[in-house]
Design an enzyme around this catalytic site. Structure first.
Site, PDB file in Angstrom:
ATOM      1  N   ASP A   1       0.770  -0.911  -0.335  1.00 50.80           N
ATOM      2  CA  ASP A   1       0.318   0.004  -0.083  1.00 50.80           C
ATOM      3  C   ASP A   1       0.600   1.221   0.343  1.00 50.80           C
ATOM      4  OD1 ASP A   1      -2.287   1.613   2.695  1.00 50.80           O
ATOM      5  OD2 ASP A   1      -1.879   1.825   0.205  1.00 50.80           O
TER       6      ASP A   1
ATOM      7  N   ASP B   1      -1.744   5.669  -4.961  1.00 52.12           N
ATOM      8  CA  ASP B   1      -2.283   4.899  -3.972  1.00 52.12           C
ATOM      9  C   ASP B   1      -2.062   3.321  -4.529  1.00 52.12           C
ATOM     10  OD1 ASP B   1      -4.851   5.186  -1.402  1.00 52.12           O
ATOM     11  OD2 ASP B   1      -3.253   3.925  -1.322  1.00 52.12           O
TER      12      ASP B   1
END
Ligand SMILES: NCc1ccc(-c2ccco2)nc1
Length: 328
Positions: free
Chosen positions: A33, A218
Protein backbone atom coordinates in the site's frame (compact mmCIF):
# COMPACT_ATOMS: atom_id res chain seq x y z
CA UNK A 1 23.67 -3.42 -2.79
CA UNK A 2 20.53 -5.48 -3.16
CA UNK A 3 17.34 -5.64 -5.17
CA UNK A 4 14.14 -7.60 -4.63
CA UNK A 5 11.24 -8.54 -6.87
CA UNK A 6 7.97 -10.22 -5.91
CA UNK A 7 4.94 -11.15 -8.00
CA UNK A 8 1.96 -8.80 -7.59
CA UNK A 9 -1.18 -10.91 -7.98
CA UNK A 10 -4.61 -9.30 -8.32
CA UNK A 11 -7.45 -10.56 -6.19
CA UNK A 12 -10.48 -11.49 -8.31
CA UNK A 13 -11.77 -8.32 -9.98
CA UNK A 14 -8.49 -6.45 -9.37
CA UNK A 15 -9.85 -5.40 -5.95
CA UNK A 16 -6.33 -5.38 -4.52
CA UNK A 17 -2.86 -6.65 -5.40
CA UNK A 18 -1.11 -9.13 -3.11
CA UNK A 19 2.55 -10.10 -2.81
CA UNK A 20 4.52 -12.45 -0.51
CA UNK A 21 6.99 -11.28 2.12
CA UNK A 22 9.10 -13.31 4.56
CA UNK A 23 8.99 -12.33 8.23
CA UNK A 24 11.35 -14.28 10.51
CA UNK A 25 11.09 -17.32 8.26
CA UNK A 26 7.32 -17.16 7.80
CA UNK A 27 5.83 -16.27 4.41
CA UNK A 28 2.92 -13.81 4.56
CA UNK A 29 0.86 -12.75 1.53
CA UNK A 30 0.30 -9.02 1.96
CA UNK A 31 -1.40 -5.99 0.40
CA UNK A 32 1.33 -3.51 -0.64
CA UNK A 33 0.00 0.00 0.00
CA UNK A 34 1.80 3.11 -1.26
CA UNK A 35 -0.93 5.18 0.47
CA UNK A 36 -0.05 4.26 4.07
CA UNK A 37 3.04 3.59 6.19
CA UNK A 38 2.34 0.75 8.64
CA UNK A 39 3.40 -2.88 8.15
CA UNK A 40 0.86 -4.89 10.13
CA UNK A 41 -0.01 -8.59 10.09
CA UNK A 42 -2.67 -11.07 11.03
CA UNK A 43 -1.12 -13.09 13.87
CA UNK A 44 -1.69 -15.63 16.64
CA UNK A 45 -2.60 -12.94 19.19
CA UNK A 46 -5.85 -12.20 17.33
CA UNK A 47 -9.13 -13.72 18.49
CA UNK A 48 -9.54 -17.14 16.86
CA UNK A 49 -12.58 -15.92 14.90
CA UNK A 50 -10.47 -13.15 13.33
CA UNK A 51 -7.63 -15.55 12.53
CA UNK A 52 -9.92 -17.95 10.66
CA UNK A 53 -9.06 -18.26 6.97
CA UNK A 54 -5.87 -16.22 7.28
CA UNK A 55 -2.16 -17.01 7.51
CA UNK A 56 -1.29 -15.85 11.00
CA UNK A 57 2.24 -14.79 11.88
CA UNK A 58 3.39 -16.59 15.03
CA UNK A 59 6.06 -14.50 16.80
CA UNK A 60 6.88 -17.41 19.12
CA UNK A 61 8.04 -19.40 16.08
CA UNK A 62 10.50 -16.74 14.93
CA UNK A 63 13.96 -16.88 16.51
CA UNK A 64 14.61 -13.26 15.46
CA UNK A 65 11.37 -11.61 16.62
CA UNK A 66 11.73 -9.08 19.46
CA UNK A 67 8.78 -7.40 21.21
CA UNK A 68 8.99 -3.57 21.26
CA UNK A 69 8.11 -2.91 24.92
CA UNK A 70 5.32 -0.35 25.41
CA UNK A 71 4.73 0.24 21.71
CA UNK A 72 1.30 0.10 20.05
CA UNK A 73 -0.34 1.07 16.77
CA UNK A 74 -3.80 2.04 15.61
CA UNK A 75 -4.65 2.83 12.01
CA UNK A 76 -7.85 3.67 10.13
CA UNK A 77 -8.14 3.87 6.35
CA UNK A 78 -10.25 5.97 4.02
CA UNK A 79 -12.61 3.06 3.36
CA UNK A 80 -13.51 2.87 7.06
CA UNK A 81 -11.44 -0.25 7.72
CA UNK A 82 -8.76 -0.34 10.41
CA UNK A 83 -6.45 -2.34 12.68
CA UNK A 84 -4.73 -1.88 16.05
CA UNK A 85 -2.33 -3.81 18.27
CA UNK A 86 1.22 -4.08 19.55
CA UNK A 87 4.64 -3.99 17.90
CA UNK A 88 7.86 -5.91 17.54
CA UNK A 89 10.81 -6.15 15.17
CA UNK A 90 11.95 -8.96 12.93
CA UNK A 91 13.88 -9.66 9.76
CA UNK A 92 11.82 -8.98 6.63
CA UNK A 93 12.85 -10.23 3.21
CA UNK A 94 10.92 -9.12 0.14
CA UNK A 95 12.12 -10.92 -2.98
CA UNK A 96 15.72 -10.77 -1.79
CA UNK A 97 15.78 -7.24 -0.36
CA UNK A 98 16.25 -7.66 3.39
CA UNK A 99 15.80 -5.45 6.47
CA UNK A 100 17.03 -6.98 9.73
CA UNK A 101 15.08 -4.88 12.19
CA UNK A 102 11.76 -3.99 10.59
CA UNK A 103 8.87 -2.89 12.82
CA UNK A 104 6.19 -5.58 12.60
CA UNK A 105 2.82 -4.42 13.87
CA UNK A 106 0.84 -7.30 15.35
CA UNK A 107 -2.90 -6.62 15.15
CA UNK A 108 -4.96 -7.55 18.20
CA UNK A 109 -8.04 -6.05 16.54
CA UNK A 110 -8.97 -5.79 12.86
CA UNK A 111 -12.16 -4.52 11.16
CA UNK A 112 -14.57 -7.03 9.68
CA UNK A 113 -13.72 -6.13 6.10
CA UNK A 114 -10.12 -7.25 6.68
CA UNK A 115 -11.27 -10.47 8.40
CA UNK A 116 -13.49 -11.24 5.41
CA UNK A 117 -10.68 -10.55 2.94
CA UNK A 118 -9.00 -13.90 3.60
CA UNK A 119 -6.56 -13.55 0.68
CA UNK A 120 -4.77 -10.72 2.47
CA UNK A 121 -2.86 -11.22 5.75
CA UNK A 122 -1.88 -7.61 6.36
CA UNK A 123 -0.51 -4.49 4.75
CA UNK A 124 2.96 -3.32 3.77
CA UNK A 125 2.92 0.47 3.98
CA UNK A 126 5.11 2.16 1.37
CA UNK A 127 4.24 5.85 1.84
CA UNK A 128 6.50 8.16 3.90
CA UNK A 129 7.37 7.07 7.44
CA UNK A 130 5.92 10.26 8.92
CA UNK A 131 2.49 8.65 8.48
CA UNK A 132 3.41 5.61 10.61
CA UNK A 133 0.98 5.24 13.56
CA UNK A 134 3.23 3.45 16.09
CA UNK A 135 3.36 5.18 19.49
CA UNK A 136 5.29 6.40 21.41
CA UNK A 137 7.83 6.36 18.55
CA UNK A 138 6.86 6.24 14.86
CA UNK A 139 8.61 3.45 12.97
CA UNK A 140 10.15 3.38 9.50
CA UNK A 141 8.61 1.64 6.52
CA UNK A 142 10.32 -1.33 4.89
CA UNK A 143 11.36 0.88 1.95
CA UNK A 144 12.78 3.58 4.25
CA UNK A 145 14.80 0.95 6.12
CA UNK A 146 15.93 -0.81 2.94
CA UNK A 147 16.69 2.30 0.85
CA UNK A 148 20.36 2.77 1.80
CA UNK A 149 21.20 -0.85 1.00
CA UNK A 150 19.29 -1.01 -2.30
CA UNK A 151 21.18 -0.72 -5.59
CA UNK A 152 18.96 2.33 -6.28
CA UNK A 153 16.70 4.11 -3.73
CA UNK A 154 13.57 3.19 -5.67
CA UNK A 155 10.66 0.77 -5.74
CA UNK A 156 8.32 0.16 -8.68
CA UNK A 157 4.75 -1.03 -9.15
CA UNK A 158 3.89 -3.02 -12.29
CA UNK A 159 0.19 -3.81 -11.71
CA UNK A 160 -1.93 -5.45 -14.43
CA UNK A 161 -5.58 -6.12 -15.14
CA UNK A 162 -6.37 -9.75 -14.23
CA UNK A 163 -2.72 -10.74 -14.66
CA UNK A 164 0.36 -11.14 -12.50
CA UNK A 165 2.66 -8.11 -12.32
CA UNK A 166 5.45 -7.23 -9.89
CA UNK A 167 6.74 -5.03 -7.13
CA UNK A 168 10.49 -4.39 -7.37
CA UNK A 169 12.80 -2.78 -4.81
CA UNK A 170 16.16 -1.29 -5.84
CA UNK A 171 15.87 -1.33 -9.62
CA UNK A 172 13.79 -0.10 -12.56
CA UNK A 173 13.16 -2.77 -15.21
CA UNK A 174 12.78 -0.78 -18.42
CA UNK A 175 11.45 -3.85 -20.25
CA UNK A 176 8.23 -3.48 -18.24
CA UNK A 177 7.03 -0.21 -19.82
CA UNK A 178 6.88 1.57 -23.17
CA UNK A 179 9.24 4.45 -23.91
CA UNK A 180 10.89 6.23 -21.02
CA UNK A 181 9.64 7.28 -17.61
CA UNK A 182 8.40 10.84 -17.10
CA UNK A 183 9.39 12.13 -13.67
CA UNK A 184 7.48 14.55 -11.43
CA UNK A 185 8.31 16.24 -8.13
CA UNK A 186 6.71 14.69 -5.03
CA UNK A 187 5.34 16.98 -2.32
CA UNK A 188 6.16 15.01 0.85
CA UNK A 189 4.37 17.40 3.27
CA UNK A 190 1.39 15.09 3.89
CA UNK A 191 3.47 11.90 3.84
CA UNK A 192 2.02 10.64 0.54
CA UNK A 193 3.55 10.15 -2.90
CA UNK A 194 1.77 13.39 -3.85
CA UNK A 195 2.14 15.39 -7.04
CA UNK A 196 0.36 18.19 -8.86
CA UNK A 197 -2.39 17.09 -11.25
CA UNK A 198 -4.32 20.03 -12.67
CA UNK A 199 -4.96 19.19 -16.32
CA UNK A 200 -7.37 16.54 -17.65
CA UNK A 201 -8.59 15.39 -21.02
CA UNK A 202 -11.50 13.07 -21.75
CA UNK A 203 -10.88 11.09 -24.92
CA UNK A 204 -9.84 13.50 -27.69
CA UNK A 205 -11.83 16.35 -26.11
CA UNK A 206 -10.67 19.72 -24.83
CA UNK A 207 -8.11 19.92 -22.04
CA UNK A 208 -9.68 20.90 -18.72
CA UNK A 209 -8.14 22.50 -15.65
CA UNK A 210 -8.78 21.85 -11.96
CA UNK A 211 -7.06 24.76 -10.20
CA UNK A 212 -4.56 23.57 -7.60
CA UNK A 213 -5.28 19.93 -8.31
CA UNK A 214 -3.16 17.47 -6.36
CA UNK A 215 -3.15 13.66 -6.39
CA UNK A 216 -1.47 10.74 -4.64
CA UNK A 217 -0.33 7.46 -6.18
CA UNK A 218 -1.98 4.81 -4.01
CA UNK A 219 -1.60 1.09 -4.79
CA UNK A 220 -3.83 0.33 -1.77
CA UNK A 221 -6.91 1.99 -3.28
CA UNK A 222 -8.84 -0.03 -5.85
CA UNK A 223 -10.35 2.77 -7.90
CA UNK A 224 -9.38 6.20 -9.23
CA UNK A 225 -10.96 8.96 -7.14
CA UNK A 226 -10.86 12.36 -8.88
CA UNK A 227 -12.34 15.83 -8.68
CA UNK A 228 -16.10 15.91 -9.38
CA UNK A 229 -15.56 18.28 -12.33
CA UNK A 230 -13.37 15.66 -14.02
CA UNK A 231 -15.71 12.79 -13.21
CA UNK A 232 -18.76 14.67 -14.52
CA UNK A 233 -16.92 15.68 -17.69
CA UNK A 234 -15.83 12.08 -18.20
CA UNK A 235 -19.20 10.41 -17.75
CA UNK A 236 -20.97 13.11 -19.81
CA UNK A 237 -19.28 11.29 -22.71
CA UNK A 238 -20.67 7.87 -21.68
CA UNK A 239 -24.20 7.07 -22.86
CA UNK A 240 -26.35 5.75 -20.04
CA UNK A 241 -24.00 6.76 -17.25
CA UNK A 242 -25.91 7.61 -14.07
CA UNK A 243 -24.93 8.56 -10.57
CA UNK A 244 -26.52 5.68 -8.65
CA UNK A 245 -26.52 6.54 -4.94
CA UNK A 246 -27.92 3.10 -4.02
CA UNK A 247 -24.89 1.40 -5.53
CA UNK A 248 -22.61 4.20 -4.27
CA UNK A 249 -21.30 5.80 -7.44
CA UNK A 250 -21.54 6.16 -11.21
CA UNK A 251 -22.72 3.13 -13.20
CA UNK A 252 -23.19 2.68 -16.95
CA UNK A 253 -24.25 -0.06 -19.37
CA UNK A 254 -21.51 -2.74 -19.41
CA UNK A 255 -21.30 -2.46 -23.21
CA UNK A 256 -20.70 1.31 -23.08
CA UNK A 257 -17.88 2.78 -25.18
CA UNK A 258 -15.51 4.24 -22.57
CA UNK A 259 -13.10 6.99 -23.63
CA UNK A 260 -9.54 7.12 -22.32
CA UNK A 261 -8.86 9.63 -19.55
CA UNK A 262 -5.64 11.65 -19.55
CA UNK A 263 -4.46 13.21 -16.29
CA UNK A 264 -1.38 15.35 -15.93
CA UNK A 265 1.36 14.25 -13.57
CA UNK A 266 3.59 17.03 -12.29
CA UNK A 267 2.69 19.45 -15.05
CA UNK A 268 4.60 17.96 -17.96
CA UNK A 269 3.28 14.43 -18.53
CA UNK A 270 -0.24 13.40 -19.51
CA UNK A 271 -0.83 9.88 -18.18
CA UNK A 272 -3.31 7.93 -20.26
CA UNK A 273 -5.75 5.76 -18.30
CA UNK A 274 -7.31 3.26 -20.70
CA UNK A 275 -11.09 3.51 -21.04
CA UNK A 276 -11.36 -0.30 -20.81
CA UNK A 277 -9.84 -0.16 -17.33
CA UNK A 278 -12.49 2.35 -16.24
CA UNK A 279 -15.08 -0.42 -16.61
CA UNK A 280 -14.48 -1.82 -13.14
CA UNK A 281 -17.09 -4.54 -12.52
CA UNK A 282 -20.74 -5.51 -13.07
CA UNK A 283 -23.12 -4.60 -10.25
CA UNK A 284 -25.89 -6.97 -11.36
CA UNK A 285 -25.90 -10.72 -11.92
CA UNK A 286 -26.97 -10.28 -15.56
CA UNK A 287 -23.82 -8.18 -16.09
CA UNK A 288 -25.72 -5.41 -17.82
CA UNK A 289 -24.86 -2.54 -15.43
CA UNK A 290 -21.24 -1.83 -14.59
CA UNK A 291 -19.59 0.23 -11.84
CA UNK A 292 -17.16 2.93 -12.87
CA UNK A 293 -13.48 2.66 -11.96
CA UNK A 294 -13.41 6.49 -11.93
CA UNK A 295 -15.43 7.99 -9.09
CA UNK A 296 -15.68 11.42 -7.48
CA UNK A 297 -13.96 12.43 -4.26
CA UNK A 298 -14.92 15.62 -2.41
CA UNK A 299 -11.46 16.22 -0.92
CA UNK A 300 -8.91 18.39 -2.74
CA UNK A 301 -6.53 15.44 -2.71
CA UNK A 302 -7.29 13.05 -5.55
CA UNK A 303 -6.42 9.37 -5.13
CA UNK A 304 -5.07 7.62 -8.20
CA UNK A 305 -5.43 3.96 -7.27
CA UNK A 306 -5.11 0.62 -9.06
CA UNK A 307 -7.25 1.73 -12.03
CA UNK A 308 -4.42 4.11 -12.97
CA UNK A 309 -1.64 1.61 -12.17
CA UNK A 310 -3.12 -0.83 -14.71
CA UNK A 311 -2.26 1.66 -17.47
CA UNK A 312 0.85 3.22 -15.95
CA UNK A 313 4.07 1.62 -14.70
CA UNK A 314 5.06 3.68 -11.64
CA UNK A 315 8.51 4.21 -10.09
CA UNK A 316 8.80 5.72 -6.62
CA UNK A 317 12.19 7.42 -6.07
CA UNK A 318 12.94 7.88 -2.37
CA UNK A 319 16.38 9.27 -3.19
CA UNK A 320 15.18 12.54 -4.73
CA UNK A 321 11.44 12.34 -3.89
CA UNK A 322 10.17 12.03 -7.43
CA UNK A 323 7.64 9.75 -9.08
CA UNK A 324 8.13 8.29 -12.56
CA UNK A 325 5.45 6.99 -14.91
CA UNK A 326 5.25 5.37 -18.33
CA UNK A 327 2.52 3.49 -20.14
CA UNK A 328 2.60 -0.34 -19.98
N1 LIG B 1 -5.96 1.84 1.36
C1 LIG B 1 -5.59 0.92 2.43
C2 LIG B 1 -6.51 -0.24 2.52
C3 LIG B 1 -6.18 -1.43 1.92
C4 LIG B 1 -7.07 -2.50 2.02
C5 LIG B 1 -8.24 -2.31 2.72
C6 LIG B 1 -9.17 -3.40 2.90
C7 LIG B 1 -9.08 -4.65 2.38
C8 LIG B 1 -10.17 -5.33 2.83
C9 LIG B 1 -10.88 -4.44 3.60
O1 LIG B 1 -10.26 -3.25 3.65
N2 LIG B 1 -8.57 -1.15 3.28
C10 LIG B 1 -7.71 -0.11 3.18
Amino acid sequence: ASTGTVAATPETGDVEYLAPINIGGQTMVMDFDSGSSDLWVFNTQLAAASQTGHTNFDPSKSTTFKLMQGASFSISYGDGSGAAGNVGTDTVNIGGATVTSQAIELATAVSSSFVQDTQSNGLVGLAYSKLNTVKPTAQKTFFDNAKSSLAEPVFTADLRHNAVGAYTFGAIDSTKFNGSLSWAAVNTTNGFWQFSSTKFQVGTGAAMTVAGGQAIADTGTTLMLANAAVVNAYYSQVTGAVNNQTVGGVTFPCNAQLPDLQVDVGGNYMAVVRGDDINFAPVDNAGTTCFGGLQAISSDLQIYGDIMFKSQFVAFNGGNNTIGMAPH
